[in-house]
Design a protein around this motif. Structure first.
Motif, PDB file in Angstrom:
ATOM      1  N   UNK A 318       0.827  -1.207   0.000  1.00  0.00           N
ATOM      2  CA  UNK A 318       0.000   0.000   0.000  1.00  0.00           C
ATOM      3  C   UNK A 318       0.860   1.256   0.000  1.00  0.00           C
ATOM      4  N   UNK A 319       1.887   1.276   0.856  1.00  0.00           N
ATOM      5  CA  UNK A 319       2.761   2.447   0.919  1.00  0.00           C
ATOM      6  C   UNK A 319       3.470   2.677  -0.421  1.00  0.00           C
ATOM      7  N   UNK A 320       3.939   1.600  -1.021  1.00  0.00           N
ATOM      8  CA  UNK A 320       4.612   1.740  -2.305  1.00  0.00           C
ATOM      9  C   UNK A 320       3.691   2.253  -3.394  1.00  0.00           C
ATOM     10  N   UNK A 321       2.467   1.725  -3.430  1.00  0.00           N
ATOM     11  CA  UNK A 321       1.496   2.195  -4.431  1.00  0.00           C
ATOM     12  C   UNK A 321       1.121   3.654  -4.191  1.00  0.00           C
ATOM     13  N   UNK A 322       0.989   4.040  -2.913  1.00  0.00           N
ATOM     14  CA  UNK A 322       0.686   5.435  -2.612  1.00  0.00           C
ATOM     15  C   UNK A 322       1.781   6.376  -3.065  1.00  0.00           C
ATOM     16  N   UNK A 323       3.034   5.983  -2.847  1.00  0.00           N
ATOM     17  CA  UNK A 323       4.161   6.812  -3.281  1.00  0.00           C
ATOM     18  C   UNK A 323       4.242   6.878  -4.805  1.00  0.00           C
ATOM     19  N   UNK A 340      -5.659  11.586  -0.780  1.00  0.00           N
ATOM     20  CA  UNK A 340      -5.828  10.147  -0.592  1.00  0.00           C
ATOM     21  C   UNK A 340      -4.528   9.397  -0.872  1.00  0.00           C
ATOM     22  N   UNK A 341      -3.681   9.939  -1.739  1.00  0.00           N
ATOM     23  CA  UNK A 341      -2.386   9.301  -1.992  1.00  0.00           C
ATOM     24  C   UNK A 341      -1.516   9.374  -0.739  1.00  0.00           C
ATOM     25  N   UNK A 347      -1.314   4.894   5.783  1.00  0.00           N
ATOM     26  CA  UNK A 347      -1.933   3.625   6.169  1.00  0.00           C
ATOM     27  C   UNK A 347      -0.936   2.475   5.978  1.00  0.00           C
ATOM     28  N   UNK A 348      -0.248   2.482   4.854  1.00  0.00           N
ATOM     29  CA  UNK A 348       0.702   1.413   4.575  1.00  0.00           C
ATOM     30  C   UNK A 348       1.823   1.339   5.598  1.00  0.00           C
ATOM     31  N   UNK A 413       9.563  10.500  -5.698  1.00  0.00           N
ATOM     32  CA  UNK A 413       8.437   9.752  -5.152  1.00  0.00           C
ATOM     33  C   UNK A 413       8.309   8.388  -5.826  1.00  0.00           C
ATOM     34  N   UNK A 414       8.496   8.361  -7.146  1.00  0.00           N
ATOM     35  CA  UNK A 414       8.400   7.080  -7.856  1.00  0.00           C
ATOM     36  C   UNK A 414       9.519   6.133  -7.426  1.00  0.00           C
TER      37      UNK A 414
END
Length: 459
Positions: A318-323, A340-341, A347-348, A413-414
């Motif tokens: 989740x954290x990786x997808x958010x970043x 939300x990002x 959350x992650x 960020x990516x």
């Protein structure tokens, strides 16, 4: 106060850059000078507290931290500010472990101790979440020195109250202090950090940068050799023979790298890319820390029900997808499509940190639980040092190539997201190879169990 100081600075970085006339390199040192000293002295601070007295070291840490905060607030230049941040890191490394050790000694009954430590962690979470908002308000009203000066009355109160209320305690059987290991670790990680931060401005092939990397590698190799042969090492290398311990601490390095490295740029994204005011930027970064504070208390329960592997892998994914999603936010992206990002990132990481610490503790014997917890905190801080340095180098390299600040931040960020996702896969695969008993959450101490006094490295 210590955790507030780790997040409040992020909101003030744009104002520091303008008023101190410094670049990205200077901002990186303002953050890393503090985190580096906390990371390298955290375990030593715990041993000092056990040997020389928890109250004594707690009050000394408060005094140093408070005096350093005043120095930071009146710093006339970037050099003085960095020196003050170094002193703050020394004070925090003494204050943090000693505070928890005092609490543990005051509540010898396991059930009462768990509740007390829960309150301790809860107040710490408040400091973590309040940092961006408090920083934005103080900087908007008084400019950046106010974020440090606010520590002065808190520190003065703690000194007076601590002298009157706290009782002294120590551990007569505490190990001796590992002076060579401490010195080598500070110098080794410091040399590598110097090369990563200064490489963008001096040139990666410059003799100074190459020498710093070579010196860092040599010092860290000497550190490993000393720790492997020492009688009372600060970092017992034998613990890393346990797969669960090694995997959990490796993942914790990545958590520190991605979380602190990306958080360093949150306010800068809103100020420099989206044109927000400093106060508004502080409020806009709140979803990450708020989500972590809300989710973290439930992470341990989820790990107890579903196991470390599922919760940690899900959290890091989740954290990786958010970043990664944050890396595709641009100047014209509305905040409704950004918050939300940030929340997903929070959350992650909220799901990840507590179970990783629990996994590290589960991997060692009960008498070494405090040491394992301290090592877990240290590896997270080391990751934070490297995250600020490496992601800052990515931003700077893009800007030196003619790209905009937006492009540099997107790449950072990516990169943080990609590293976190890769670690999620690595952690899931390696923990899958462990037995169910290894990855099960630890069971609570039964009421009739004999209470033990944990080391002050437990944090």
């Amino acid at each position: 106060m210590v955790l507030l100081d780790s997040t409040i600075v992020g909101a003030a970085l744009p104002d520091m850059q303008r008023r101190l006339d410094t670049g990205l390199t200077g901002l990186q040192w303002i953050v890393d000078a503090y985190v580096l000293l906390v990371a390298m002295l955290l375990l030593t601070g715990g041993v000092f507290a056990d040997r020389f007295g928890r109250k004594r070291l707690f009050l000394a840490g408060v005094a140093v931290f408070t005096a350093a905060s005043v120095l930071c607030s009146f710093a006339p230049s970037i050099g003085w500010l960095i020196a003050g941040r170094v002193a703050q890191g020394v004070g925090a490394a003494a204050l943090g472990p000693a505070s928890l050790a005092l609490l543990a000694a005051a509540y010898p009954v396991p059930q009462e101790r768990v509740r007390a430590i829960g309150l301790w962690a809860g107040f710490s979470g408040i400091g973590l979440a309040a940092g961006p908002v408090a920083g934005g308000i103080l900087v908007d009203a008084f400019s950046w020195p106010a974020i440090f000066l606010v520590n002065a009355p808190i520190g003065a109160f703690l000194l007076v109250a601590g002298l009157r209320v706290l009782g002294e305690s120590r551990n007569p059987g505490a190990p001796s202090i590992d002076v060579p290991g401490t010195v080598l670790s500070v110098l080794g990680v410091g040399a590598v950090t110097y090369g990563l931060i200064e490489g963008g401005s001096r040139g990666w092939a410059s003799p100074v940068i190459l020498a710093s990397f070579a010196a860092g590698a040599a010092l860290l190799a000497a550190f490993v050799a000393v720790e492997g042969r020492g009688r009372t090492p600060m970092l017992p290398l034998r613990l890393f023979r346990e797969r669960l311990f090694t995997v959990s601490n490796t993942a914790m390095v990545v958590v520190g790298f991605a979380l602190m490295g990306s958080a360093f740029f949150f306010s800068q994204f809103f100020v420099y890319v989206q044109g927000s005011s400093i106060l508004r930027a502080g409020l806009q970064t709140l979803p990450t820390s708020a989500a972590m504070v809300v989710v973290s208390p439930y992470a341990g329960r989820l790990a107890a029900r579903y196991g470390f592997r599922i919760v940690v892998t899900t959290g890091m994914a989740l954290a990786g997808l958010g970043l990664l999603a944050l890396g595709f936010a641009h100047a014209d992206t509305g905040y409704g499509n950004v918050w939300w990002r940030l929340a997903v990132v929070g959350i992650g990481f909220g799901l990840t940190m507590s179970p990783l610490t629990g996994a590290a503790i589960q991997a060692v014997s009960p008498r070494e639980g405090g040491l394992a917890s301290g090592i877990s905190s240290t590896t997270r801080q080391i990751g934070a040092v490297l995250g600020v340095a490496v992601l800052g180098a990515i931003v700077r390299s893009r800007q030196s190539g003619g790209a905009s600040m937006e492009a540099g931040l997107d790449n950072a960020f990516r990169a943080a997201g990609a590293v976190t996702l890769a670690c999620a896969v690595f952690t899931g695969l390696w923990l899958a190879r462990s037995s169910p008993a290894e990855t099960a959450a630890p069971q609570p101490v039964p009421p009739q169990g004999r209470p033990t006094e944990p080391s002050s490295t437990a944090r």
